[in-house]
Write a protein that holds these residues in place. Structure first.
Motif, PDB file in Angstrom:
ATOM      1  N   PRO A  35       1.549  -1.459   0.639  1.00  0.00           N
ATOM      2  CA  PRO A  35       0.466   0.072   0.040  1.00  0.00           C
ATOM      3  C   PRO A  35       0.875   1.062   0.008  1.00  0.00           C
ATOM      4  O   PRO A  35       1.889   1.055   0.187  1.00  0.00           O
ATOM      5  CB  PRO A  35      -0.864   0.143   1.267  1.00  0.00           C
ATOM      6  CG  PRO A  35       0.151  -0.531   2.430  1.00  0.00           C
ATOM      7  CD  PRO A  35       0.896  -1.615   1.244  1.00  0.00           C
ATOM      8  N   ALA A  36       0.742   2.273  -0.153  1.00  0.00           N
ATOM      9  CA  ALA A  36       0.652   4.109  -0.264  1.00  0.00           C
ATOM     10  C   ALA A  36       1.274   4.178   1.259  1.00  0.00           C
ATOM     11  O   ALA A  36       0.201   4.108   1.673  1.00  0.00           O
ATOM     12  CB  ALA A  36       0.148   4.758  -1.053  1.00  0.00           C
ATOM     13  N   VAL A  37       2.296   4.291   1.613  1.00  0.00           N
ATOM     14  CA  VAL A  37       2.717   4.401   2.811  1.00  0.00           C
ATOM     15  C   VAL A  37       3.416   5.739   3.330  1.00  0.00           C
ATOM     16  O   VAL A  37       4.065   5.670   2.363  1.00  0.00           O
ATOM     17  CB  VAL A  37       2.382   3.064   3.758  1.00  0.00           C
ATOM     18  CG1 VAL A  37       2.121   2.000   4.013  1.00  0.00           C
ATOM     19  CG2 VAL A  37       4.334   2.809   3.613  1.00  0.00           C
ATOM     20  N   GLU A  38       2.861   6.496   4.407  1.00  0.00           N
ATOM     21  CA  GLU A  38       4.405   7.873   4.720  1.00  0.00           C
ATOM     22  C   GLU A  38       4.769   6.966   6.223  1.00  0.00           C
ATOM     23  O   GLU A  38       4.018   6.468   6.791  1.00  0.00           O
ATOM     24  CB  GLU A  38       2.985   8.612   5.246  1.00  0.00           C
ATOM     25  CG  GLU A  38       2.136   9.754   4.090  1.00  0.00           C
ATOM     26  CD  GLU A  38       3.367   9.779   3.663  1.00  0.00           C
ATOM     27  OE1 GLU A  38       3.998  11.014   3.794  1.00  0.00           O
ATOM     28  OE2 GLU A  38       2.644  10.247   2.167  1.00  0.00           O
ATOM     29  N   PRO A  39       6.130   7.700   5.944  1.00  0.00           N
ATOM     30  CA  PRO A  39       7.213   6.926   7.181  1.00  0.00           C
ATOM     31  C   PRO A  39       6.851   7.686   8.587  1.00  0.00           C
ATOM     32  O   PRO A  39       6.366   9.213   8.756  1.00  0.00           O
ATOM     33  CB  PRO A  39       8.135   7.377   6.854  1.00  0.00           C
ATOM     34  CG  PRO A  39       8.372   8.823   5.835  1.00  0.00           C
ATOM     35  CD  PRO A  39       6.572   7.779   5.127  1.00  0.00           C
ATOM     36  N   ALA A  53      12.691   0.398   2.820  1.00  0.00           N
ATOM     37  CA  ALA A  53      13.105   1.051   1.796  1.00  0.00           C
ATOM     38  C   ALA A  53      14.322   2.382   2.581  1.00  0.00           C
ATOM     39  O   ALA A  53      14.217   2.022   3.740  1.00  0.00           O
ATOM     40  CB  ALA A  53      12.139   1.691   0.820  1.00  0.00           C
ATOM     41  N   ALA A  54      14.764   2.435   2.007  1.00  0.00           N
ATOM     42  CA  ALA A  54      16.632   4.002   2.660  1.00  0.00           C
ATOM     43  C   ALA A  54      15.583   4.823   2.909  1.00  0.00           C
ATOM     44  O   ALA A  54      14.467   5.044   1.835  1.00  0.00           O
ATOM     45  CB  ALA A  54      17.095   3.930   1.618  1.00  0.00           C
ATOM     46  N   LEU A  55      15.366   4.964   4.194  1.00  0.00           N
ATOM     47  CA  LEU A  55      14.680   6.411   4.171  1.00  0.00           C
ATOM     48  C   LEU A  55      15.986   7.606   4.407  1.00  0.00           C
ATOM     49  O   LEU A  55      16.430   8.129   5.309  1.00  0.00           O
ATOM     50  CB  LEU A  55      13.981   6.290   5.689  1.00  0.00           C
ATOM     51  CG  LEU A  55      13.251   7.271   6.500  1.00  0.00           C
ATOM     52  CD1 LEU A  55      12.357   8.010   5.586  1.00  0.00           C
ATOM     53  CD2 LEU A  55      12.838   7.443   7.487  1.00  0.00           C
ATOM     54  N   GLU A  56      16.375   7.743   3.116  1.00  0.00           N
ATOM     55  CA  GLU A  56      17.183   8.672   2.390  1.00  0.00           C
ATOM     56  C   GLU A  56      16.422   9.684   1.060  1.00  0.00           C
ATOM     57  O   GLU A  56      15.837   9.424   0.428  1.00  0.00           O
ATOM     58  CB  GLU A  56      18.174   8.228   2.525  1.00  0.00           C
ATOM     59  CG  GLU A  56      19.206   7.575   3.206  1.00  0.00           C
ATOM     60  CD  GLU A  56      20.282   6.672   2.760  1.00  0.00           C
ATOM     61  OE1 GLU A  56      20.352   6.613   1.720  1.00  0.00           O
ATOM     62  OE2 GLU A  56      20.439   5.536   3.620  1.00  0.00           O
ATOM     63  N   ALA A  59      14.407  -7.345  12.420  1.00  0.00           N
ATOM     64  CA  ALA A  59      12.877  -7.413  14.013  1.00  0.00           C
ATOM     65  C   ALA A  59      11.818  -7.588  13.413  1.00  0.00           C
ATOM     66  O   ALA A  59      10.870  -8.162  14.020  1.00  0.00           O
ATOM     67  CB  ALA A  59      14.059  -7.056  14.802  1.00  0.00           C
ATOM     68  N   HIS A  60      11.705  -6.129  12.842  1.00  0.00           N
ATOM     69  CA  HIS A  60      10.275  -6.183  12.195  1.00  0.00           C
ATOM     70  C   HIS A  60      10.089  -7.079  11.880  1.00  0.00           C
ATOM     71  O   HIS A  60       8.365  -7.899  11.405  1.00  0.00           O
ATOM     72  CB  HIS A  60      10.517  -4.426  12.015  1.00  0.00           C
ATOM     73  CG  HIS A  60       9.045  -3.737  11.491  1.00  0.00           C
ATOM     74  ND1 HIS A  60       7.739  -3.335  12.513  1.00  0.00           N
ATOM     75  CD2 HIS A  60       8.502  -3.594  10.165  1.00  0.00           C
ATOM     76  CE1 HIS A  60       6.908  -3.213  11.304  1.00  0.00           C
ATOM     77  NE2 HIS A  60       6.939  -3.459  10.265  1.00  0.00           N
ATOM     78  N   MET A 100      12.517   2.478   6.395  1.00  0.00           N
ATOM     79  CA  MET A 100      11.588   2.068   6.840  1.00  0.00           C
ATOM     80  C   MET A 100      10.161   1.512   6.223  1.00  0.00           C
ATOM     81  O   MET A 100      10.705   0.844   4.371  1.00  0.00           O
ATOM     82  CB  MET A 100      10.580   3.499   5.616  1.00  0.00           C
ATOM     83  CG  MET A 100       8.594   3.469   5.879  1.00  0.00           C
ATOM     84  SD  MET A 100       8.065   4.880   5.076  1.00  0.00           S
ATOM     85  CE  MET A 100       8.052   4.329   3.443  1.00  0.00           C
ATOM     86  N   CYS A 101       9.480   0.554   6.519  1.00  0.00           N
ATOM     87  CA  CYS A 101       8.432  -0.598   6.287  1.00  0.00           C
ATOM     88  C   CYS A 101       7.598  -0.111   5.437  1.00  0.00           C
ATOM     89  O   CYS A 101       6.840   0.584   5.665  1.00  0.00           O
ATOM     90  CB  CYS A 101       8.430  -1.373   7.557  1.00  0.00           C
ATOM     91  SG  CYS A 101       6.709  -2.697   7.023  1.00  0.00           S
ATOM     92  N   LEU A 102       7.480  -1.502   3.492  1.00  0.00           N
ATOM     93  CA  LEU A 102       6.832  -0.357   3.098  1.00  0.00           C
ATOM     94  C   LEU A 102       5.105  -0.917   3.081  1.00  0.00           C
ATOM     95  O   LEU A 102       4.192  -0.571   2.194  1.00  0.00           O
ATOM     96  CB  LEU A 102       7.283  -0.277   1.976  1.00  0.00           C
ATOM     97  CG  LEU A 102       8.398   0.223   1.384  1.00  0.00           C
ATOM     98  CD1 LEU A 102       8.784  -0.033   0.105  1.00  0.00           C
ATOM     99  CD2 LEU A 102       7.467   1.623   1.407  1.00  0.00           C
ATOM    100  N   THR A 103       4.637  -1.605   4.611  1.00  0.00           N
ATOM    101  CA  THR A 103       3.682  -1.976   4.455  1.00  0.00           C
ATOM    102  C   THR A 103       3.150  -1.146   5.083  1.00  0.00           C
ATOM    103  O   THR A 103       1.766  -0.594   5.094  1.00  0.00           O
ATOM    104  CB  THR A 103       4.049  -3.729   5.179  1.00  0.00           C
ATOM    105  OG1 THR A 103       3.917  -4.215   4.071  1.00  0.00           O
ATOM    106  CG2 THR A 103       2.297  -4.213   5.263  1.00  0.00           C
ATOM    107  N   CYS A 104       3.240  -0.811   7.259  1.00  0.00           N
ATOM    108  CA  CYS A 104       3.026   0.053   7.380  1.00  0.00           C
ATOM    109  C   CYS A 104       3.635   1.476   7.942  1.00  0.00           C
ATOM    110  O   CYS A 104       3.087   2.226   8.665  1.00  0.00           O
ATOM    111  CB  CYS A 104       3.207  -1.405   8.700  1.00  0.00           C
ATOM    112  SG  CYS A 104       4.439  -1.313   9.923  1.00  0.00           S
TER     113      CYS A 104
END
Length: 103
Positions: A30-34, A85-88, A74-75, A54-58
């Motif tokens: 889904p489309a998620v925001e960090p 995804a890299a949060l950069e 671990a998540h 960042m988890c691209l599911t939640c």
């Protein structure tokens, strides 16, 4: 015929121009925001982190395996959310934990 770990024909799933096989997990995201741009677990332990994912599911944000905690992995182990995804800024790097490769 080359088969992957699940017994699927790799050639049938291959990307264009000899690229890696397509990861089906990408199509299900889904489309998620960090969330907050920090690793909550590292903060609680008083540890710095090297890279955030960042988890691209939640949208959960946690440190990568290059950090002491490896909290993004671990998540995945707790939730089975497959892709991070890299949060950069301007980064297109994504990792599928199921296939153990970039996608």
């Amino acid at each position: 015929m080359a088969l992957d770990a699940e017994g699927t024909n790799v050639a049938a799933r291959a990307g264009q121009n000899g690229q890696e096989p397509r990861c089906d997990h990408i199509d299900l995201l889904p489309a998620v925001e960090p969330g907050k741009r920090e690793c909550v677990q590292c903060l609680a332990l008083g540890r710095p982190w090297t890279r955030l994912l960042m988890c691209l599911t939640c949208g959960w944000v946690a440190c990568s395996d290059k950090s002491h905690g490896g909290h993004a992995r671990a998540h995945y182990q707790e939730t089975d959310h497959p892709v991070a995804a890299a949060l950069e800024p301007r980064s297109a790097w994504r990792w599928c934990y199921v296939h153990r490769r970039t996608v």
